[in-house]
Design an enzyme around this catalytic site. Structure first.
Site, PDB file in Angstrom:
ATOM      1  N   SER A   1      -3.039  -3.803  -3.286  1.00 14.06           N
ATOM      2  CA  SER A   1      -2.473  -2.725  -2.735  1.00 14.06           C
ATOM      3  C   SER A   1      -3.735  -1.593  -2.292  1.00 14.06           C
ATOM      4  O   SER A   1      -4.394  -1.331  -3.024  1.00 14.06           O
ATOM      5  CB  SER A   1      -1.604  -1.856  -3.745  1.00 14.06           C
TER       6      SER A   1
ATOM      7  N   ASP B   1      -3.941   2.202  -2.261  1.00 11.53           N
ATOM      8  CA  ASP B   1      -3.306   3.263  -2.616  1.00 11.53           C
ATOM      9  C   ASP B   1      -4.188   4.703  -2.453  1.00 11.53           C
ATOM     10  O   ASP B   1      -5.277   4.659  -3.101  1.00 11.53           O
ATOM     11  CB  ASP B   1      -2.759   3.151  -4.285  1.00 11.53           C
TER      12      ASP B   1
ATOM     13  N   SER C   1       0.838  -1.359   0.098  1.00 13.05           N
ATOM     14  CA  SER C   1       0.114   0.126  -0.068  1.00 13.05           C
ATOM     15  C   SER C   1       0.751   0.977   0.087  1.00 13.05           C
ATOM     16  O   SER C   1       1.849   1.334   0.385  1.00 13.05           O
ATOM     17  CB  SER C   1      -1.034   0.136   1.298  1.00 13.05           C
TER      18      SER C   1
END
Length: 393
Positions: free
Chosen positions: A306, A308, A268
Site C-alpha cells: 500500500s 499511503d 493505496s
C-alpha cells in the site's frame, strides 16, 4: 459562471481555453445534477464522526481559497479512471508558494515531487491525483501549466507534485488513457464549491475494503478558543483492512475478512490536507502523521503493498513564500507547538470521515475484463450501527 471563466483564463494555457470551457460547462451540469448524492454521505445517515464541527460543505473547499477539480474518464467496458486536482489558492502558485510537508505512512507508491517538498518545505504546483501509470503524464501537464502562467516566462525548474493509486483491477491501466489535456481540464474545472465524491476523477476505478472506493472529503472548524481555523481533507481511497464505521466492526460482522483476507488487502490511499492555520513545514509534517490515525480508525492497515501518503499544506496568506525577493530573510508568524493539539484531532476526525464518505457515495462499478466491485451495502451497515446505538434513525 463568469467568475469561473475569468479565474480559468488566468490559470491555464490559451490553447486549451475553448476545450476546457466545454469541460467546465459539463462539470457544472454534473455538479448541479449530482447534489442529490450528498444524501449518501455519512452525516446524512445520522453518523457523526468525532466531536469537532464540520464546515459548511464538510469538504476540503471549506478552507478559504482551496479549489478542487475532476476529470472522469469512463469509456466502454474497460476504461475507469480519471484525475483529481487540488489548488491551495487561485493565484500563481509558483510565484507564491505555500508551506507543505509530505508524510509517508507506507511507501509502496510512485508519488512525484517528494524530495524537494521535504528539502525546502513548500509546494509550487497544484496537487494532482491519478492512477499509477499516469504519474509521468500528469507531471508533464503540470510543467506545461506552470510554464504558461504569466510571470513564469523565465522559470526553468518545476517541482510537480503528483500522487497515485492503482486502479488496474477495474481500469485498463496499461492502456494509459489519461493524457495531458485531462489534467489541464481538471485544473480548469476546479472550483471552491461542492466536491463531487465517489466514482469521480482519480477515484473512478478505486477499491476500498473490498468495496467500491473513490474520492471522499470532509472538514472541521476549530472552536474560537483554539483559533477558529478551518481544516479540510480529501482522500483517494484504494486500500484494504477490516472496515470499521464509527467504532463498529462492520467488516468483521459482514464477513469481509479472514486470516488471509477474502479480498486483496494491498492498495493505496492518498490523503491531502489543507488548513488556513499558519503552520511551517515541520508542524505540517506532524499534522500529516495524524491522518494515518484517521485511516487506522476506519480499519486500514497500511499493508505491505500500500502506498499511503499524506500531503499537508498551509494556505495562510502570511505564510506564503515568494519565489523572488530582494530580502535575505523571510518572516512569518506561525502557531506554537502547544497550539497544535486541536489540529491533530481535526486531522484524525476529518480523514476518518473523508474515507467513509468515499465509501458511502461510491456506486457499484463494472469495468476491465468484466470485473465488478459492489458498493458498500449501506442498509446492512446502517442496521449494524443502529444495533450498536451509534445512530437513532
Amino acid at each position: 459562471m463568469q467568475i469561473i471563466l475569468t479565474s480559468f483564463k488566468s490559470r491555464t494555457t490559451r490553447k486549451h481555453y475553448m476545450k476546457a470551457t466545454i469541460s467546465i460547462l459539463i462539470v457544472l451540469f454534473i455538479g448541479q445534477s449530482s447534489l442529490g448524492q450528498a444524501q449518501n454521505r455519512v452525516r446524512d445517515h445520522g453518523i457523526e464522526i468525532g466531536v469537532l464541527k464540520p464546515g459548511t460543505l464538510n469538504a476540503i473547499t471549506d478552507v478559504p481559497g482551496v479549489q478542487v477539480g475532476h476529470t472522469t474518464i469512463s469509456k466502454g467496458s474497460a476504461i475507469r479512471t480519471g484525475v483529481t486536482v487540488i489548488l491551495p489558492h487561485t493565484g500563481n502558485l509558483f510565484q507564491q508558494k505555500v508551506p507543505a510537508a509530505i508524510y509517508i505512512g507506507n511507501g509502496f507508491g510512485k508519488l512525484a515531487g517528494y524530495s524537494q517538498v521535504k528539502e525546502l518545505g513548500n509546494l509550487e504546483t497544484p496537487i494532482v491525483l491519478t492512477n499509477t501509470l499516469s504519474v509521468g503524464t500528469a507531471v508533464n501537464a503540470l510543467v506545461d501549466y506552470t510554464l504558461a502562467l504569466p510571470e513564469n516566462e523565465n522559470v526553468r525548474s518545476v517541482n510537480a507534485v503528483v500522487g497515485e493509486t492503482n486502479d488496474g483491477y477495474l481500469n485498463d491501466i496499461r492502456g494509459r488513457h489519461i493524457d495531458e489535456k485531462a489534467v489541464l481540464d481538471a485544473i480548469a474545472s476546479s472550483n471552491s464549491g461542492v466536491v463531487l465524491e465517489g466514482n469521480v476523477g482519480a477515484g473512478t476505478g478505486t477499491i476500498c475494503f473490498g468495496y467500491k472506493g473513490g474520492i471522499g472529503t470532509a472538514s472541521r472548524v476549530l472552536p474560537a478558543k483554539a483559533g477558529g481555523y478551518t481544516f479540510g481533507v480529501l482522500v483517494q481511497s484504494n486500500f484494504g483492512g477490516v472496515l470499521e464505521v464509527d467504532g463498529v466492526a462492520v467488516g468483521k460482522k459482514l464477513g469481509r475478512y479472514s486470516d488471509s483476507f477474502k479480498y486483496e488487502a494491498d492498495g493505496s490511499c492518498m490523503m491531502v490536507i489543507m488548513t488556513n492555520a499558519p503552520l511551517d513545514s515541520r508542524n505540517l509534517e506532524r499534522l500529516a502523521k495524524r491522518a494515518m490515525l484517521g485511516l487506522a480508525k476506519t480499519g486500514g492497515i497500511a499493508s505491505n503493498g500500500s502506498g499511503d501518503y499524506v500531503i499537508a499544506v498551509s494556505t495562510a496568506e502570511n505564510c506564503r513564500i515568494p519565489y523572488q525577493s530582494e530580502a535575505m530573510t523571510h518572516t512569518t508568524t506561525t502557531l506554537r507547538n502547544e497550539a497544535m493539539t486541536p489540529l491533530f484531532l481535526a486531522a484524525i476526525e476529518a480523514t476518518e470521515e473523508a474515507i467513509l464518505n468515499s465509501l458511502f457515495v461510491a456506486e457499484t462499478t463494472t469495468g476491465f475484463k468484466g470485473r465488478s466491485i459492489e458498493a458498500l451495502p449501506k442498509e446492512r451497515v446502517l442496521k449494524l450501527l443502529k444495533e450498536a446505538k451509534k445512530i437513532k434513525k
